[in-house]
Design an enzyme around this catalytic site. Sequence first.
Site: not given
Length: 340
Positions: A308, A223, A161, A209, A183, A266
């Site tokens: 998620a 998003q 990112w 970004r 994000h 995650v």
Amino acid sequence: MPTNHDSLALDNLAAVESDARRSLSVAEDEAALESWRTDVLGRSGTLTGILRSIGALDADDRKIVGRRANVLKNELEEAFDERRALLAAGKITDIAGVDVTLPGRPHRIGRLHPVTQTMRAVLEILQRLGFAVIEGPEVELDEYNFDRLRIPADHPARDMWDTFWIAEQEGRIAARQTLLRTHTSPMQIRYLEGHEPPIRVAVPGRCYRYEATDATHEWMLQQVELLAIDEGVSLADLKGTLHEFARQIFGSDTEVMLRNSYFPFVEPGVELAVKFRGQWLEILGAGMVHPEIISAAGYDPEKYTGFAAGMGIERIAMPLYGVDDIRNFYQNDLRFLSQF
Ligand code: PHE
């Protein structure tokens, strides 16, 4: 020969006529019409007064003025009937010189931007699937955007990112660094701070970004983050939820594929691709919420688990609307936008 008398009477008549025509042209209902009739043609009306006084004129004048006054009486009666008919038909003409029976000039009607339409469709589906819609800040702290998502300053994943940093202002942000969120994932942390499981939220929003744009990359994107945490949430729940979502947005026979991926927050991390018109399209990143994030929020990761996901709305809008260059969405070209 007309006398002075006669021309005075004719002037009066002309004044009565123009007054009467003007006031008739602004009568807009039955009551106004009736009071006009009383004022002009009634027993003590302006024209009636003139007709009555004709008898006092010389014989010659009487003839000229009398004829004109009678003609005018007929004309005004006709104008009255005509006005009443137009009013009854809902077609009033000539208000203040404007012909309101002319067809109007069409106004250009606005419409929702294709990305907004897609966003609304996505949120509607997610709400039906049980997610509550919440929002979070676009100007974020480094801490939420990165650190607490297990992306410390020296972590190579920060390269995923490229970031728009916000210059520090003396005294206002102290030592914390601010940025435009890259994000919507920081809302995982923010939401966990204030809410206990079971959690099921969808977070729509703009992300930024700092990167070169091309047909599939923009420096601003929208998003929707999904976060579901409860006892016993599994990868199967993630897959089932995303598959159902894909079926609802792309069509009931849509196939999906989970591919292995990596995001520091995650474990495991996946990417979801959907088959749309014969092509596999990657539309989101997802995974099981990292146990460290759950324990950092004060919950036992042995007991609570969650998934998620973060989907790119433009990535969904492009195949849906047959748009092959993401940059078209944000150039504000009406020739493009008016197609949707
Ligand atoms: N935030 C990630 C991105 O922007 C997507 C993501 C969200 C991945 C949630 C996993 C879980 O690319």
